[in-house]
Design a protein around this motif. Structure first.
Motif, PDB file in Angstrom:
ATOM      1  N   ASP A   1      -0.769   5.779   1.414  1.00  0.00           N
ATOM      2  CA  ASP A   1      -1.065   6.339   2.737  1.00  0.00           C
ATOM      3  C   ASP A   1      -1.106   5.230   3.780  1.00  0.00           C
ATOM      4  O   ASP A   1      -1.532   5.448   4.911  1.00  0.00           O
ATOM      5  CB  ASP A   1      -2.376   7.136   2.720  1.00  0.00           C
ATOM      6  CG  ASP A   1      -3.614   6.242   2.725  1.00  0.00           C
ATOM      7  OD1 ASP A   1      -3.499   5.036   2.405  1.00  0.00           O
ATOM      8  OD2 ASP A   1      -4.707   6.747   3.054  1.00  0.00           O
TER       9      ASP A   1
ATOM     10  N   HIS B   1      -2.845   2.577   4.320  1.00  0.00           N
ATOM     11  CA  HIS B   1      -4.102   2.212   4.977  1.00  0.00           C
ATOM     12  C   HIS B   1      -4.610   0.832   4.593  1.00  0.00           C
ATOM     13  O   HIS B   1      -5.257   0.155   5.393  1.00  0.00           O
ATOM     14  CB  HIS B   1      -5.176   3.264   4.651  1.00  0.00           C
ATOM     15  CG  HIS B   1      -6.318   3.254   5.620  1.00  0.00           C
ATOM     16  ND1 HIS B   1      -7.382   4.118   5.509  1.00  0.00           N
ATOM     17  CD2 HIS B   1      -6.578   2.505   6.724  1.00  0.00           C
ATOM     18  CE1 HIS B   1      -8.232   3.902   6.502  1.00  0.00           C
ATOM     19  NE2 HIS B   1      -7.772   2.932   7.252  1.00  0.00           N
TER      20      HIS B   1
ATOM     21  N   SER C   1       5.836   7.454   1.191  1.00  0.00           N
ATOM     22  CA  SER C   1       4.847   7.157   2.219  1.00  0.00           C
ATOM     23  C   SER C   1       4.229   8.467   2.692  1.00  0.00           C
ATOM     24  O   SER C   1       4.942   9.392   3.089  1.00  0.00           O
ATOM     25  CB  SER C   1       5.505   6.445   3.411  1.00  0.00           C
ATOM     26  OG  SER C   1       4.635   6.431   4.531  1.00  0.00           O
ATOM     27  N   LEU C   2       2.900   8.539   2.630  1.00  0.00           N
ATOM     28  CA  LEU C   2       2.168   9.660   3.203  1.00  0.00           C
ATOM     29  C   LEU C   2       1.702   9.206   4.586  1.00  0.00           C
ATOM     30  O   LEU C   2       0.649   8.598   4.734  1.00  0.00           O
ATOM     31  CB  LEU C   2       0.991  10.051   2.307  1.00  0.00           C
ATOM     32  CG  LEU C   2       1.357  10.417   0.860  1.00  0.00           C
ATOM     33  CD1 LEU C   2       0.107  10.781   0.071  1.00  0.00           C
ATOM     34  CD2 LEU C   2       2.372  11.556   0.817  1.00  0.00           C
ATOM     35  N   ASP C   3       2.539   9.463   5.574  1.00  0.00           N
ATOM     36  CA  ASP C   3       2.305   8.947   6.921  1.00  0.00           C
ATOM     37  C   ASP C   3       1.366   9.886   7.673  1.00  0.00           C
ATOM     38  O   ASP C   3       1.798  10.854   8.300  1.00  0.00           O
ATOM     39  CB  ASP C   3       3.638   8.811   7.658  1.00  0.00           C
ATOM     40  CG  ASP C   3       3.506   8.061   8.972  1.00  0.00           C
ATOM     41  OD1 ASP C   3       2.360   7.915   9.453  1.00  0.00           O
ATOM     42  OD2 ASP C   3       4.535   7.636   9.533  1.00  0.00           O
ATOM     43  N   VAL C   4       0.088   9.592   7.573  1.00  0.00           N
ATOM     44  CA  VAL C   4      -0.932  10.402   8.238  1.00  0.00           C
ATOM     45  C   VAL C   4      -1.331   9.792   9.580  1.00  0.00           C
ATOM     46  O   VAL C   4      -2.381  10.109  10.130  1.00  0.00           O
ATOM     47  CB  VAL C   4      -2.180  10.560   7.332  1.00  0.00           C
ATOM     48  CG1 VAL C   4      -1.853  11.364   6.100  1.00  0.00           C
ATOM     49  CG2 VAL C   4      -2.750   9.192   6.960  1.00  0.00           C
TER      50      VAL C   4
ATOM     51  N   ARG D   1      -4.736   8.237  12.880  1.00  0.00           N
ATOM     52  CA  ARG D   1      -4.800   8.694  11.498  1.00  0.00           C
ATOM     53  C   ARG D   1      -5.598   9.989  11.377  1.00  0.00           C
ATOM     54  O   ARG D   1      -6.621  10.180  12.027  1.00  0.00           O
ATOM     55  CB  ARG D   1      -5.464   7.628  10.607  1.00  0.00           C
ATOM     56  CG  ARG D   1      -4.634   6.377  10.408  1.00  0.00           C
ATOM     57  CD  ARG D   1      -5.324   5.428   9.437  1.00  0.00           C
ATOM     58  NE  ARG D   1      -5.357   5.978   8.103  1.00  0.00           N
ATOM     59  CZ  ARG D   1      -4.378   5.855   7.205  1.00  0.00           C
ATOM     60  NH1 ARG D   1      -3.281   5.202   7.527  1.00  0.00           N
ATOM     61  NH2 ARG D   1      -4.495   6.393   6.021  1.00  0.00           N
TER      62      ARG D   1
ATOM     63  N   TYR E   1      -7.074  15.270   6.706  1.00  0.00           N
ATOM     64  CA  TYR E   1      -6.500  14.277   5.789  1.00  0.00           C
ATOM     65  C   TYR E   1      -6.448  14.834   4.365  1.00  0.00           C
ATOM     66  O   TYR E   1      -5.413  14.762   3.688  1.00  0.00           O
ATOM     67  CB  TYR E   1      -7.318  12.988   5.831  1.00  0.00           C
ATOM     68  CG  TYR E   1      -6.883  11.947   4.825  1.00  0.00           C
ATOM     69  CD1 TYR E   1      -5.886  11.030   5.134  1.00  0.00           C
ATOM     70  CD2 TYR E   1      -7.459  11.894   3.553  1.00  0.00           C
ATOM     71  CE1 TYR E   1      -5.479  10.077   4.218  1.00  0.00           C
ATOM     72  CE2 TYR E   1      -7.056  10.942   2.624  1.00  0.00           C
ATOM     73  CZ  TYR E   1      -6.070  10.049   2.966  1.00  0.00           C
ATOM     74  OH  TYR E   1      -5.661   9.121   2.041  1.00  0.00           O
TER      75      TYR E   1
ATOM     76  N   ILE F   1      -3.159  15.473   1.834  1.00  0.00           N
ATOM     77  CA  ILE F   1      -3.002  14.898   0.494  1.00  0.00           C
ATOM     78  C   ILE F   1      -2.874  16.020  -0.542  1.00  0.00           C
ATOM     79  O   ILE F   1      -2.037  15.960  -1.456  1.00  0.00           O
ATOM     80  CB  ILE F   1      -4.177  13.981   0.137  1.00  0.00           C
ATOM     81  CG1 ILE F   1      -4.311  12.837   1.160  1.00  0.00           C
ATOM     82  CG2 ILE F   1      -4.015  13.420  -1.273  1.00  0.00           C
ATOM     83  CD1 ILE F   1      -3.156  11.879   1.201  1.00  0.00           C
TER      84      ILE F   1
ATOM     85  N   PHE G   1      -4.434   2.442  -0.848  1.00  0.00           N
ATOM     86  CA  PHE G   1      -5.334   3.280  -0.069  1.00  0.00           C
ATOM     87  C   PHE G   1      -6.566   2.445   0.286  1.00  0.00           C
ATOM     88  O   PHE G   1      -6.912   1.497  -0.422  1.00  0.00           O
ATOM     89  CB  PHE G   1      -5.763   4.508  -0.873  1.00  0.00           C
ATOM     90  CG  PHE G   1      -4.706   5.576  -0.985  1.00  0.00           C
ATOM     91  CD1 PHE G   1      -4.901   6.818  -0.406  1.00  0.00           C
ATOM     92  CD2 PHE G   1      -3.522   5.345  -1.671  1.00  0.00           C
ATOM     93  CE1 PHE G   1      -3.933   7.811  -0.517  1.00  0.00           C
ATOM     94  CE2 PHE G   1      -2.546   6.326  -1.783  1.00  0.00           C
ATOM     95  CZ  PHE G   1      -2.756   7.570  -1.195  1.00  0.00           C
TER      96      PHE G   1
END
Length: 578
Positions: free
Chosen positions: A162, A164, A202-205, A225, A231, A235, A256
């Motif tokens: 994610d 981060h 990629s989990l682009d939050v 974010r 969030y 996920i 993460f």
């Protein structure tokens, strides 16, 4: 790469034996799995309509390797070498992996840490070709359909971030996928998982990185974010989609932030075959180094007292793994935890201040340790003295932790202290790099994390190993795939640590080495994979393997043969035109 260009044909073990090619001419060369460049044979050139599209000379893979190595050496700086190797992978995946395999010690530093840290930071400005998948709020509802586009590749492992906590650099937005790409290349090198079976995600939050939000060239989702329920919902939607499309694939959570990493790893362990390498892989590689140190010291882990700097994923992962190792040697959980002291940004973790859930069991009470009441919580030499510390482990780089004062104090507790500076930040202080050779000469057992910019200073130093997660995670995942394990057990990382340590020869131990060299990554992965696979069978969590006739009850030799058979090697495959 379009699925209608090719199809993989597998042998009885699930290893790719040939590629059925539906494309011809330029489209055939555009697929990096098909492309052989000048190594296309005359017959292949004719059957794939490549006549006149290549010069007449035919070169084999060895010839290509020789030429490619020269081209890499001509590049100025590691970032230029990184760009070249990534571009080569996008053209010809087999040649790229053959190049890396030819000198893994050198090229691992380029395709992964430390160089990949710069690639992450410059992702948008360096962008040349898309790799993997980028999910963001605008497409997450279509995640299952998107993932199905990759079903033809029989995805077996995905590295998912994610973005981060990338490599100790923090929130790097969309650039985090570069770390996933690098890690998957090490999966291929160590475990032999073919590149087409690997998927970076990629989990682009969004991002809270102000520099990225202000950058007009930024390629990620340019919003703050997601937090809280938004969030978690994001996920959860990804997890359900991945599970539905790739129920037997492994999902490795990558980079993460600590608070989220532990909860995500725990929340979805029953839904996905998954683990977090920053937590469990780091714990295992540190444990392996400590097991080796105990052989050299001829002492037991039970007799040691541990001080860990950093209470993030790596620090707590190491503490958790050490707890398991100590319990295996007869201690209760409480007794094990009392031997492990942790320092975070606020100093020594104690019970008189509020702690995150994952830190609480390692918090110390002044009832058992009365000296806590009067000691400055950041007085590292004082903690070492009062707690009788014999092992120093750092997962974050700070001048006040690894210095001459702390080393002098720990030497009072043991003739052969163990020091593991494992921090990964590419901009971390380099003081430990400058002093570490001197400390090694004083009899201190040392293994470092991923290389810092002055790591060349250490290459000729006596008995200094690289404590790299790449010596753990490829073997663990290979063992999971070989056995068909339907979950990832903590025991897998315990046996992985034991096997990595067991590979050191008496001569290597005599020289003070705590870990095998990275160039042995394939041998280490094979040994770990066998131990993990047999552990899965013993625990009864393996499922009938789709790759062979192996069944529970078969002996270890048959599992070893299976592991050998499912590993891909960077060699050109036969092409069958259709």
């Amino acid at each position: 790469m379009s699925a209608n260009l090719y199809r993989f044909k597998y042998d009885e073990y699930g290893n790719t034996k040939e590629i059925i090619v539906y494309a011809s001419g330029a489209p055939a060369r555009s697929c990096s799995y098909i492309n052989k460049g000048t190594a296309f044979s005359l017959e292949e050139r004719s059957s794939l309509n490549l006549d006149a599209m290549l010069p007449p000379g035919v070169r084999n893979l060895d010839d290509q390797l020789e030429t490619t190595r020269v081209k890499v050496q001509e590049k100025v700086g590691d970032i230029e070498k990184y760009i070249f190797i990534r571009a080569l992978f996008n053209r010809n995946a087999t040649l790229a992996h053959a190049l890396i395999k030819s000198d893994i010690d050198t090229y691992a530093k380029i395709i992964y840490t430390p160089t990949v840290g710069y690639a992450v930071q410059r992702y948008s400005s360096m962008f040349r070709q898309a790799n993997g998948l980028h999910f963001y709020p605008g497409n997450i509802d279509r995640a299952e359909d998107i993932l199905r586009r990759f079903a033809h590749r029989d995805i077996r492992v995905a590295v998912v971030t994610d973005n981060h906590g990338i490599l100790g650099l923090g929130d790097q937005g969309a650039g985090g996928i570069a770390a996933c790409l690098g890690k998957l290349m090490l999966y291929t090198q160590g475990a032999g998982i073919a590149p087409w079976h690997c998927l970076p995600i990629s989990l682009d939050v969004g991002t809270d990185n102000e520099k990225l939000l202000a950058d007009k060239q930024y390629l990620g989702w340019p919003q703050r974010r997601l937090k809280g329920e938004e969030y978690l919902s994001f996920i959860g939607r990804f997890v359900r989609a991945f599970r539905n499309v790739f129920p037997n694939a492994l999902c490795q959570w990558e980079d993460f932030s600590p608070k989220i990493a532990f909860s995500i790893n725990d929340a979805f362990c029953d839904e996905l075959i998954s683990f977090n390498d920053d937590i469990q892989g780091t714990g295992a590689v540190a444990a392996a180094a400590l097991l080796s140190a105990m052989k050299i010291k001829e002492e037991s882990l039970i007799d040691q007292r541990f001080l860990i700097h950093g209470a993030g994923c790596g620090g707590i992962g190491i503490a958790e793994q050490l707890t398991r190792n100590l319990k295996d040697r007869g201690l209760s959980e409480e007794e094990a935890c009392q031997r492990i002291f942790i320092v975070d940004s606020g100093g020594l973790i104690t019970r008189h201040k509020e702690n995150d859930f994952h830190k609480k069991k390692f918090a110390k009470d002044k009832g058992l340790h009365p000296w806590i009441a009067d000691l400055d919580p950041v007085d590292i030499p004082g903690i070492i003295r009062e707690a009788g510390i014999t092992v120093l482990i750092g997962t974050t780089g700070q001048d006040y932790f690894f210095n001459d004062d702390t080393v002098a104090e720990i030497k009072k507790n043991t003739d052969r202290p163990v020091i593991l500076p494992l921090f990964h930040h590419v901009l971390a202080p380099e003081l430990f790099c400058q002093n570490i050779g001197k400390w090694s000469e004083k009899g201190i057992l040392i293994a470092t994390g991923n290389p810092c910019s002055t790591s060349e200073m250490l290459e000729s130093a006596y008995g200094i190993s690289q404590c790299n997660n790449a010596l753990i995670f490829p073997g663990v995942v290979l063992g999971i795939l070989a056995s068909g394990a339907n979950e990832v057990l903590p025991e897998f990382f315990t046996v992985a640590a034991e096997q990595a340590s067991a590979l050191l020869s008496p001569e290597q131990l005599e020289e003070g080495n705590l870990m095998p060299p990275l160039r042995d990554i394939r041998a280490v992965a094979k040994k770990i994979a066998l131990a993990v696979a047999m552990c899965a069978v013993e625990k009864g969590i393996n499922r009938p393997c789709v790759y062979s006739d192996f069944q529970p009850g078969d002996d270890q030799a048959r599992m070893a043969r299976l592991i050998d058979k499912i590993r891909w090697k960077p060699e050109y495959l036969s092409l069958v035109p259709m």
